[in-house]
Design a protein around this motif. Sequence first.
Motif, PDB file in Angstrom:
ATOM      1  N   SER A 116       5.548   8.237   6.504  1.00 42.90           N
ATOM      2  CA  SER A 116       4.547   7.033   6.467  1.00 42.90           C
ATOM      3  C   SER A 116       4.713   6.576   8.025  1.00 42.90           C
ATOM      4  O   SER A 116       5.796   6.851   8.736  1.00 42.90           O
ATOM      5  CB  SER A 116       4.767   5.891   5.686  1.00 42.90           C
ATOM      6  OG  SER A 116       6.204   5.323   6.025  1.00 42.90           O
ATOM      7  N   SER A 154       3.424   3.321  11.156  1.00 41.49           N
ATOM      8  CA  SER A 154       3.241   1.863  11.244  1.00 41.49           C
ATOM      9  C   SER A 154       1.774   1.970  12.048  1.00 41.49           C
ATOM     10  O   SER A 154       1.690   2.835  13.282  1.00 41.49           O
ATOM     11  CB  SER A 154       4.098   1.218  12.016  1.00 41.49           C
ATOM     12  OG  SER A 154       3.767  -0.125  12.208  1.00 41.49           O
ATOM     13  N   GLN A 186      -8.973  -1.236   9.260  1.00 42.93           N
ATOM     14  CA  GLN A 186      -8.558  -1.524   7.839  1.00 42.93           C
ATOM     15  C   GLN A 186      -7.733  -0.247   7.579  1.00 42.93           C
ATOM     16  O   GLN A 186      -8.255   0.878   7.536  1.00 42.93           O
ATOM     17  CB  GLN A 186      -9.604  -1.932   6.883  1.00 42.93           C
ATOM     18  CG  GLN A 186      -8.990  -2.064   5.462  1.00 42.93           C
ATOM     19  CD  GLN A 186      -8.247  -3.427   5.270  1.00 42.93           C
ATOM     20  OE1 GLN A 186      -8.526  -4.389   6.040  1.00 42.93           O
ATOM     21  NE2 GLN A 186      -7.248  -3.411   4.478  1.00 42.93           N
ATOM     22  N   PRO A 187      -6.674  -0.110   7.155  1.00 41.15           N
ATOM     23  CA  PRO A 187      -5.591  -1.336   7.126  1.00 41.15           C
ATOM     24  C   PRO A 187      -5.193  -1.918   8.549  1.00 41.15           C
ATOM     25  O   PRO A 187      -5.653  -1.580   9.337  1.00 41.15           O
ATOM     26  CB  PRO A 187      -4.142  -0.641   6.610  1.00 41.15           C
ATOM     27  CG  PRO A 187      -4.667   0.708   5.964  1.00 41.15           C
ATOM     28  CD  PRO A 187      -5.928   1.050   6.843  1.00 41.15           C
ATOM     29  N   SER A 188      -4.789  -3.143   8.312  1.00 40.08           N
ATOM     30  CA  SER A 188      -4.401  -3.878   9.531  1.00 40.08           C
ATOM     31  C   SER A 188      -3.404  -3.436  10.453  1.00 40.08           C
ATOM     32  O   SER A 188      -2.581  -2.518   9.934  1.00 40.08           O
ATOM     33  CB  SER A 188      -3.971  -5.314   9.361  1.00 40.08           C
ATOM     34  OG  SER A 188      -3.001  -5.443   8.401  1.00 40.08           O
ATOM     35  N   SER A 234       0.578  -2.079   9.507  1.00 44.49           N
ATOM     36  CA  SER A 234       0.976  -1.537   8.041  1.00 44.49           C
ATOM     37  C   SER A 234       1.352  -0.051   7.922  1.00 44.49           C
ATOM     38  O   SER A 234       0.811   0.869   8.945  1.00 44.49           O
ATOM     39  CB  SER A 234      -0.620  -1.550   7.261  1.00 44.49           C
ATOM     40  OG  SER A 234      -1.045  -2.908   7.291  1.00 44.49           O
ATOM     41  N   ASP A 235       1.933   0.346   6.846  1.00 40.45           N
ATOM     42  CA  ASP A 235       2.693   1.717   6.685  1.00 40.45           C
ATOM     43  C   ASP A 235       1.348   2.529   6.254  1.00 40.45           C
ATOM     44  O   ASP A 235       0.512   2.226   5.254  1.00 40.45           O
ATOM     45  CB  ASP A 235       3.708   1.555   5.713  1.00 40.45           C
ATOM     46  CG  ASP A 235       4.798   1.158   6.240  1.00 40.45           C
ATOM     47  OD1 ASP A 235       5.993   0.684   5.393  1.00 40.45           O
ATOM     48  OD2 ASP A 235       5.106   1.352   7.478  1.00 40.45           O
ATOM     49  N   ILE A 236       1.239   3.807   6.635  1.00 40.01           N
ATOM     50  CA  ILE A 236       0.093   4.712   6.441  1.00 40.01           C
ATOM     51  C   ILE A 236       0.704   6.116   6.703  1.00 40.01           C
ATOM     52  O   ILE A 236       1.577   6.522   7.248  1.00 40.01           O
ATOM     53  CB  ILE A 236      -1.061   4.602   7.440  1.00 40.01           C
ATOM     54  CG1 ILE A 236      -2.193   5.155   6.857  1.00 40.01           C
ATOM     55  CG2 ILE A 236      -0.724   4.823   8.813  1.00 40.01           C
ATOM     56  CD1 ILE A 236      -3.525   4.701   7.812  1.00 40.01           C
ATOM     57  N   ASP A 273      -4.193   9.572   4.014  1.00 38.95           N
ATOM     58  CA  ASP A 273      -4.755   8.028   4.003  1.00 38.95           C
ATOM     59  C   ASP A 273      -5.928   7.853   4.538  1.00 38.95           C
ATOM     60  O   ASP A 273      -6.158   8.615   5.647  1.00 38.95           O
ATOM     61  CB  ASP A 273      -3.820   6.993   4.277  1.00 38.95           C
ATOM     62  CG  ASP A 273      -2.512   6.874   3.339  1.00 38.95           C
ATOM     63  OD1 ASP A 273      -1.391   6.247   3.679  1.00 38.95           O
ATOM     64  OD2 ASP A 273      -2.649   7.415   2.011  1.00 38.95           O
TER      65      ASP A 273
END
Length: 665
Positions: A508, A510, A552-554, A557-559, A563
């Motif tokens: 993941s 950030s 989005q995601p802001s 956020s972990d991605i 994703d």
Amino acid sequence: MREGYILNGRYQIIRSLGEGGMANVYEARDLILQRNVAVKLLRLDLSDDQAAIRRFQGEAMSLVELTNPHIVSIYDIGEENSLQYLVMEYVKGMNLKEYIEQCSPIPYQRVIEIMEQILNAVSEAHANGIIHRDLKPQNILLDEQGNVKITDFGIAIAAAQSTITKTNTMLGSVHYISPEQARGSIITSQSDIYSLGIILFELLTGHVPFEGQTAVSIALKHYNAQMPSVREFVADIPQPLENVVLHATAKKLTDRYKSAGEMAVDLRTALQPDRQNEPRWQPHSEVDQETQILPRIDPKQIVNEKPTTTMEDEDDKVKQTSKKVTKKVNDKKSKPKKKWSKKKKIAFTTIGLILLAIILFIGYVLFSTPQNTTLPDVAGLTEQQAKQKLMKAKLEIGEITYTNDDKIAKDHVIKTTPSANTEVREGASIDMVVSSGPQKQAFGDYRGQVYADVKSRLEKQGVTVRKKESYSDEYAKDEIIEQSVKSSKKVVLSSTTVTFVVSKGNESYSLRDLTNYTLKSVQDYASDLGLKLQINKEYNDTVANDMVITQQPSAGSDISEGDTLTVTISQGKDPAKEDQDDQDSYTSFTISVNVPFQPTANQTSNKIQVYIEDKDHSLSNVYQSFDITNDTSITIPFVLEGNKAGKYKIYRDGQLVAQNDNVKN
């Protein structure tokens, strides 16, 4: 012989299969024909016994001629470093003794099937002039399909010849020994038939007919005792089957089956309906075949002669007879010589022979009968230490078998037969069970399984389990990716340590603040991280055309790879409001500022903070924050009213690196 040793440049030793009174047997690999074989090596203590060597080789040569499917084949005969060896067919399975212990009670039809195969093999051997002499379940193998393979044909002859004075010659096989073998008479093919009758008894009941603490006591039972009825142990055994046992184990040779073929014919029909009311078989005569009838002696020639009943009586008799002979000699000196009649000469000759036989028998009993001794406890000793201790106690080493044991160390004795502290005869043969160490098994493949479940199962079996973590896009989180022990490796679980590499799932990241990124910059960023990019577009009065408005995601956020990232891209001002905007005194534009990357010893990225002041922003608030790993050009948008000037400040890792307080279009 150690594992891995290559005999004669061809047969690589794999493991020991057992030790006997005549030879040691090993499983080996034929490196030329690429097959597993059994190698039998003549024992070292017989390597200088020329008679044993001749019979070992001679019997082996005769066995090469036997091609019966139920006799273990002989492949090769040779010698290396004065060691005589035979190479035989390797039979993977178990011996008949183990089969009886595991499968009793055995169905009668299966008993007959096994016996017919044994009889078929024995019949062919007898036809070729070979008497086995040591038929017992331990010498009868069953392969994985349940077919019989008899081994040690002829080798028993060599063993008996070279160890004729040893008590253990018959202890290992004494439960199956014929009466004529027990008393030292001539052995014929009918001796094998007696042994086959005992084997049939054991197949039907699960145990041998005669037990005892010494070989001598058991042998005497074979010689004197009546054969127990199999129906006393298992009441529903058909009478014809018991009759085959009785017929095969008759004490008199004239009452016993004449051949293995005759026994096979009788056994084959034992379960047929027309024999179900068959009476119990009885021998033709109860007179022992070995009884000798002496010539009739005239009572007048023997004065006060009484039957001998004890050894003391025999001694008295010898003394009395000696006195009579002395008296007769003295009488001869004083009286004229008389010619003896032929009848008298025969009578006195007979008496002399009887007395000589009695004296020899008494001497034999007194000097050859072994003394009793207590079997020492050798459990826990090494195999070599146990052998030395038994030999010191004047006992012989019998059959040595190996089995897995989790508590007793490898090559240490588990138990003996008879058991420790039992009273036995000196010279008795003692069987030993030796540990081959704990049971080994294939470790197994645990990849793809949930780590917590595997850890719990293995720790219950004594395995030490360790863990490492790693990201993986192939295995779900908490699934095992790799293991330090190969799945096929055979191990002792209780002494095994394994390290599992466990998945942390996809790696993941950030998520950056993508506000005011151009569409091209967002596309490059999503491609680098393997993200699925979804783009929305809308008009915006304050964000320049082709720049990110929202995400989005802001930010922060972990991605992970795969994703979805959704961004809204500005299309600039709404055309419907252009006329109105033109009337306004606001000016919108962007500038670019190049910020150099500065690596340090402790970090591989720089944190960038951008502050701007225009119509919509204040220098007191962070406008944009992100990390860079190389020199980066930063695009800054401004919306200014009239002739007002804009401002910006750029900080790199908290230090001001760029500033302009008079920004105009």
